[in-house]
Design a protein around this motif. Structure first.
Motif, PDB file in Angstrom:
ATOM      1  N   LEU A 411     -35.616 -52.976  32.049  1.00  0.00           N
ATOM      2  CA  LEU A 411     -35.271 -51.790  31.482  1.00  0.00           C
ATOM      3  C   LEU A 411     -33.800 -52.109  30.723  1.00  0.00           C
ATOM      4  O   LEU A 411     -33.569 -51.102  29.964  1.00  0.00           O
ATOM      5  CB  LEU A 411     -34.837 -50.631  32.563  1.00  0.00           C
ATOM      6  CG  LEU A 411     -35.748 -50.176  33.201  1.00  0.00           C
ATOM      7  CD1 LEU A 411     -35.180 -49.180  34.512  1.00  0.00           C
ATOM      8  CD2 LEU A 411     -36.917 -49.342  32.637  1.00  0.00           C
ATOM      9  N   ILE A 412     -33.235 -53.235  30.743  1.00  0.00           N
ATOM     10  CA  ILE A 412     -32.062 -53.596  29.888  1.00  0.00           C
ATOM     11  C   ILE A 412     -32.292 -53.490  28.384  1.00  0.00           C
ATOM     12  O   ILE A 412     -31.286 -52.822  27.545  1.00  0.00           O
ATOM     13  CB  ILE A 412     -31.551 -55.010  30.256  1.00  0.00           C
ATOM     14  CG1 ILE A 412     -31.004 -54.849  31.705  1.00  0.00           C
ATOM     15  CG2 ILE A 412     -30.336 -55.199  29.641  1.00  0.00           C
ATOM     16  CD1 ILE A 412     -30.616 -56.182  32.567  1.00  0.00           C
ATOM     17  N   ILE A 413     -33.258 -54.240  27.975  1.00  0.00           N
ATOM     18  CA  ILE A 413     -33.384 -54.293  26.430  1.00  0.00           C
ATOM     19  C   ILE A 413     -33.917 -52.675  26.110  1.00  0.00           C
ATOM     20  O   ILE A 413     -33.472 -52.328  25.185  1.00  0.00           O
ATOM     21  CB  ILE A 413     -34.734 -55.336  26.386  1.00  0.00           C
ATOM     22  CG1 ILE A 413     -34.131 -56.654  26.659  1.00  0.00           C
ATOM     23  CG2 ILE A 413     -35.042 -55.174  24.640  1.00  0.00           C
ATOM     24  CD1 ILE A 413     -33.012 -57.349  25.885  1.00  0.00           C
ATOM     25  N   ILE A 414     -34.606 -52.219  26.904  1.00  0.00           N
ATOM     26  CA  ILE A 414     -35.110 -50.972  26.602  1.00  0.00           C
ATOM     27  C   ILE A 414     -33.861 -49.992  26.336  1.00  0.00           C
ATOM     28  O   ILE A 414     -33.748 -49.009  25.469  1.00  0.00           O
ATOM     29  CB  ILE A 414     -36.090 -50.424  27.711  1.00  0.00           C
ATOM     30  CG1 ILE A 414     -37.496 -51.005  27.620  1.00  0.00           C
ATOM     31  CG2 ILE A 414     -36.635 -48.826  27.179  1.00  0.00           C
ATOM     32  CD1 ILE A 414     -38.539 -50.526  28.552  1.00  0.00           C
ATOM     33  N   SER A 415     -33.064 -49.714  27.129  1.00  0.00           N
ATOM     34  CA  SER A 415     -31.933 -49.300  27.390  1.00  0.00           C
ATOM     35  C   SER A 415     -30.829 -49.550  25.947  1.00  0.00           C
ATOM     36  O   SER A 415     -30.445 -48.480  25.544  1.00  0.00           O
ATOM     37  CB  SER A 415     -30.961 -49.447  28.526  1.00  0.00           C
ATOM     38  OG  SER A 415     -29.907 -48.583  28.587  1.00  0.00           O
ATOM     39  N   ILE A 416     -30.687 -50.687  25.693  1.00  0.00           N
ATOM     40  CA  ILE A 416     -29.748 -51.005  24.571  1.00  0.00           C
ATOM     41  C   ILE A 416     -30.478 -50.585  23.306  1.00  0.00           C
ATOM     42  O   ILE A 416     -29.765 -50.210  22.375  1.00  0.00           O
ATOM     43  CB  ILE A 416     -29.925 -52.495  24.570  1.00  0.00           C
ATOM     44  CG1 ILE A 416     -28.970 -53.096  25.827  1.00  0.00           C
ATOM     45  CG2 ILE A 416     -29.316 -53.121  23.256  1.00  0.00           C
ATOM     46  CD1 ILE A 416     -28.648 -54.617  25.755  1.00  0.00           C
ATOM     47  N   GLN A 417     -31.965 -50.820  23.245  1.00  0.00           N
ATOM     48  CA  GLN A 417     -32.429 -49.946  22.028  1.00  0.00           C
ATOM     49  C   GLN A 417     -32.412 -48.384  21.853  1.00  0.00           C
ATOM     50  O   GLN A 417     -32.173 -48.177  20.713  1.00  0.00           O
ATOM     51  CB  GLN A 417     -33.897 -50.381  21.783  1.00  0.00           C
ATOM     52  CG  GLN A 417     -34.240 -52.066  21.791  1.00  0.00           C
ATOM     53  CD  GLN A 417     -35.724 -52.334  21.939  1.00  0.00           C
ATOM     54  OE1 GLN A 417     -36.522 -51.547  22.621  1.00  0.00           O
ATOM     55  NE2 GLN A 417     -35.841 -53.490  21.495  1.00  0.00           N
ATOM     56  N   HIS A 418     -32.171 -47.977  22.877  1.00  0.00           N
ATOM     57  CA  HIS A 418     -32.453 -46.385  22.907  1.00  0.00           C
ATOM     58  C   HIS A 418     -30.899 -45.845  23.075  1.00  0.00           C
ATOM     59  O   HIS A 418     -30.624 -44.565  22.250  1.00  0.00           O
ATOM     60  CB  HIS A 418     -33.338 -45.933  23.950  1.00  0.00           C
ATOM     61  CG  HIS A 418     -34.443 -46.033  23.994  1.00  0.00           C
ATOM     62  ND1 HIS A 418     -35.313 -47.211  24.001  1.00  0.00           N
ATOM     63  CD2 HIS A 418     -35.538 -44.899  23.544  1.00  0.00           C
ATOM     64  CE1 HIS A 418     -36.699 -46.887  23.746  1.00  0.00           C
ATOM     65  NE2 HIS A 418     -36.731 -45.550  23.519  1.00  0.00           N
ATOM     66  N   ILE A 419     -29.964 -46.237  23.699  1.00  0.00           N
ATOM     67  CA  ILE A 419     -28.694 -45.891  23.826  1.00  0.00           C
ATOM     68  C   ILE A 419     -27.437 -46.693  23.459  1.00  0.00           C
ATOM     69  O   ILE A 419     -26.415 -46.230  23.531  1.00  0.00           O
ATOM     70  CB  ILE A 419     -28.437 -45.462  25.397  1.00  0.00           C
ATOM     71  CG1 ILE A 419     -28.364 -46.372  26.440  1.00  0.00           C
ATOM     72  CG2 ILE A 419     -29.296 -44.214  25.689  1.00  0.00           C
ATOM     73  CD1 ILE A 419     -28.121 -45.653  27.808  1.00  0.00           C
ATOM     74  N   GLY A 420     -27.860 -47.937  23.317  1.00  0.00           N
ATOM     75  CA  GLY A 420     -26.718 -48.730  22.557  1.00  0.00           C
ATOM     76  C   GLY A 420     -26.295 -49.699  23.831  1.00  0.00           C
ATOM     77  O   GLY A 420     -26.300 -49.483  25.045  1.00  0.00           O
ATOM     78  N   VAL A 421     -25.453 -50.926  23.202  1.00  0.00           N
ATOM     79  CA  VAL A 421     -24.833 -51.873  23.996  1.00  0.00           C
ATOM     80  C   VAL A 421     -23.696 -51.269  24.917  1.00  0.00           C
ATOM     81  O   VAL A 421     -23.858 -51.182  26.405  1.00  0.00           O
ATOM     82  CB  VAL A 421     -24.431 -52.884  23.334  1.00  0.00           C
ATOM     83  CG1 VAL A 421     -23.775 -53.904  24.397  1.00  0.00           C
ATOM     84  CG2 VAL A 421     -25.636 -53.734  22.680  1.00  0.00           C
ATOM     85  N   ALA A 422     -22.909 -50.492  24.317  1.00  0.00           N
ATOM     86  CA  ALA A 422     -21.634 -49.930  25.096  1.00  0.00           C
ATOM     87  C   ALA A 422     -22.168 -48.894  26.166  1.00  0.00           C
ATOM     88  O   ALA A 422     -21.585 -49.270  27.450  1.00  0.00           O
ATOM     89  CB  ALA A 422     -20.840 -49.095  23.997  1.00  0.00           C
ATOM     90  N   TRP A 423     -23.154 -47.857  26.068  1.00  0.00           N
ATOM     91  CA  TRP A 423     -23.426 -47.123  26.873  1.00  0.00           C
ATOM     92  C   TRP A 423     -24.218 -47.660  28.115  1.00  0.00           C
ATOM     93  O   TRP A 423     -24.028 -47.347  29.325  1.00  0.00           O
ATOM     94  CB  TRP A 423     -24.432 -45.990  26.628  1.00  0.00           C
ATOM     95  CG  TRP A 423     -23.300 -44.820  25.938  1.00  0.00           C
ATOM     96  CD1 TRP A 423     -23.156 -44.479  24.475  1.00  0.00           C
ATOM     97  CD2 TRP A 423     -22.530 -44.071  26.684  1.00  0.00           C
ATOM     98  NE1 TRP A 423     -22.202 -43.616  24.576  1.00  0.00           N
ATOM     99  CE2 TRP A 423     -21.955 -43.323  25.651  1.00  0.00           C
ATOM    100  CE3 TRP A 423     -22.139 -44.050  28.047  1.00  0.00           C
ATOM    101  CZ2 TRP A 423     -20.894 -42.332  25.910  1.00  0.00           C
ATOM    102  CZ3 TRP A 423     -21.041 -42.916  28.221  1.00  0.00           C
ATOM    103  CH2 TRP A 423     -20.431 -42.029  27.269  1.00  0.00           C
ATOM    104  N   THR A 424     -25.127 -48.896  27.740  1.00  0.00           N
ATOM    105  CA  THR A 424     -25.783 -49.502  28.815  1.00  0.00           C
ATOM    106  C   THR A 424     -24.923 -50.229  29.768  1.00  0.00           C
ATOM    107  O   THR A 424     -24.908 -50.176  30.998  1.00  0.00           O
ATOM    108  CB  THR A 424     -26.731 -50.478  28.177  1.00  0.00           C
ATOM    109  OG1 THR A 424     -27.860 -49.818  27.104  1.00  0.00           O
ATOM    110  CG2 THR A 424     -27.658 -51.375  29.304  1.00  0.00           C
ATOM    111  N   ASP A 425     -23.861 -51.015  29.225  1.00  0.00           N
ATOM    112  CA  ASP A 425     -22.985 -51.660  29.915  1.00  0.00           C
ATOM    113  C   ASP A 425     -21.945 -50.620  30.727  1.00  0.00           C
ATOM    114  O   ASP A 425     -21.661 -50.980  32.002  1.00  0.00           O
ATOM    115  CB  ASP A 425     -21.873 -52.533  29.176  1.00  0.00           C
ATOM    116  CG  ASP A 425     -22.813 -53.816  28.574  1.00  0.00           C
ATOM    117  OD1 ASP A 425     -24.105 -53.700  28.699  1.00  0.00           O
ATOM    118  OD2 ASP A 425     -22.090 -54.559  27.771  1.00  0.00           O
TER     119      ASP A 425
END
Length: 463
Positions: A411-425
């Motif tokens: 889900l990491i790449i998918i999350s980065i694509q949808h909500i961005g690096v900052a929110w994923t981290d």
């Protein structure tokens, strides 16, 4: 009196006799045993960590996509989970030495299979075999150290074991990326197969059986049947996690280690893309700070956890409360892990140039060190409370943790694509804080958790 002040495991005179079992090996023999299991652990991390930087080259050679080849990362985590259960369960019956000798050939064959792969399907199959073979290194290593070192020495030696093993996390990505860029990723895997052969020779020629006399399942089988193959259910180890304290520490460690995966798995598409790094060797070098943090963190955490155990036993006038060891995890879990992963996401989003890159590398180092400051005390705690089945609980703990992390990794790449690096981290940082909260609860209510479901916990007398 507070719950955490009521130890359930006081020492008795029987424990003195039990301690003599740790004198079976001389200090030099113990150091050699530690060296051999650390070499096996180092091989495991090399198998894992050299692969990620070479994914772009592999995808190009196999005429596939990055995303498709990246499936092998999740598949190898799954193979690691299954393999750990198999080697851990069978080691309790047949012993540690035989499981090393059975597992390492899978590494050699799997490595050669990966090197000769001409299709994605073949790559995934041989990658599974390769990872399955080396997956026993962690549970077997923890079991061997539990067999050979006493309670208050164990944390330091597990720290050395993890430190040397995780040195691969610091070193391996760089040769992995360098081989992909300037040599051949295929030749790299041939080299891993050769290292596996070396490890098998070390075990065969110089590694003794470390299981305590009379504790292996094979010792209880009639002599006429000693050479029969006995079926051992590898999934039986998972039943140990029905104990609330063991499940809680497993869940907490999963949340902590996931933060490291959030930073490392997409590194080519986060740090690499943000700071214009396209060379696989340089991308591989970006893993070095995290691995260095793992290495230093493991060494520090080992000594720290032993020190905490000694300190609290003195405060309790010799009584042993197992959850005291978990107190050593607080600095890493409460501050270093969540702050580093959250800061990295914000830096990638808002700070460019050399300053941004340098600060991100610092975050990788702090995260690597923080994760190990949490993982080491939990790992040794598992060995402490389940000493007679130390390899099995380590395998079960690692297997379920790997499955959780494997599912999250997809889900990491998918999350980065949808909500961005900052929110994923930031989400990963919050999950790490939840994990530390679970550790605090385990320290506070550990005696009640152990009493609620008894899975034959160890006492000070048989530890």
């Amino acid at each position: 009196m507070a719950s955490e002040e009521r130890p359930l495991l006081p020492p008795t005179r029987d424990g003195v006799a039990h301690n003599s079992i740790y004198d079976r090996f001389t200090p030099d023999q113990k150091r050699w045993i530690l060296f051999v299991v650390s070499f096996a652990g180092l091989l495991q991390t090399f198998v894992q960590a050299t692969f990620v930087p070479s994914i772009p080259k592999i995808a190009k050679d196999l005429d596939s996509t990055h995303a498709a080849v990246s499936l092998s990362v999740s598949l190898s985590i799954f193979a690691e989970a299954i393999g750990a259960l198999v080697w851990g369960a069978y080691s309790s019956f047949y012993g540690r030495r035989l499981m090393y000798l059975c597992g390492i050939p899978f590494v050699c064959i799997g490595s050669c299979g990966v090197a000769t792969s001409t299709s994605l399907r073949g790559l995934l199959f041989w990658r599974f075999v390769q990872t399955f073979g080396c997956s026993g290194s962690t549970p077997l290593g923890a079991g061997v150290i539990g067999d050979t070192y006493m309670l208050e020495e164990r944390g330091t030696r597990v720290g050395i074991f993890f430190g040397v093993s995780l040195l691969g996390s610091a070193v391996a990505p760089f040769p992995g990326g360098t081989a992909a860029q300037y040599w051949s990723w295929r030749n790299l895997h041939y080299s891993l197969g050769a290292c596996g052969l070396l490890g098998m020779l070390l075990v065969y020629l110089s590694f003794p059986e470390t299981s305590h006399p009379g504790t292996m399942g094979i010792d209880k089988v009639a002599r006429m049947r000693r050479f029969h193959v006995i079926w051992v259910n590898p999934l039986s180890s998972l039943w140990l996690l029905r104990s609330p304290n063991l499940f809680a520490t497993m869940l907490a460690s999963s949340l902590m280690i996931f933060s490291g995966f959030v930073l490392l798995v997409p590194i080519a598409y986060t740090i690499g893309a943000r700071y214009g790094i396209t060379n696989e060797a340089v991308i591989g070098a970006c893993f070095l700070p995290s691995g260095l943090g793992n290495f230093i963190g493991a060494l520090v955490a080992g000594r720290l956890s032993d020190s905490v155990v000694r300190k609290w036993r003195i405060r309790r006038r010799g009584l042993w409360y197992p959850e005291d060891r978990l107190r050593a995890a607080c600095i890493g879990g409460l501050f270093m892990v969540p702050l580093s992963v959250g800061a990295s996401g914000l830096l990638i989003t808002y700070v460019g140039g050399l300053i941004g890159l340098s600060l991100n590398l610092l975050c990788l180092y702090i995260n690597g060190m923080g994760v190990d400051l949490v993982m080491n005390p939990i790992s040794v705690y598992n060995v402490d409370v389940m000493h007679s089945r130390s390899a099995e609980i380590t395998a079960a703990y690692g297997a379920v943790r790997s499955l959780i992390v494997s599912a999250g990794t997809t889900l990491i790449i998918i999350s980065i694509q949808h909500i961005g690096v900052a929110w994923t981290d930031i989400i990963a940082a919050v999950l790490a804080l939840i994990g530390q909260g679970i550790i605090f609860l385990t320290i506070r209510y550990g005696d009640r958790m152990r009493a609620s479901v008894d899975v034959s916990f160890s006492t000070i007398d048989n530890n």
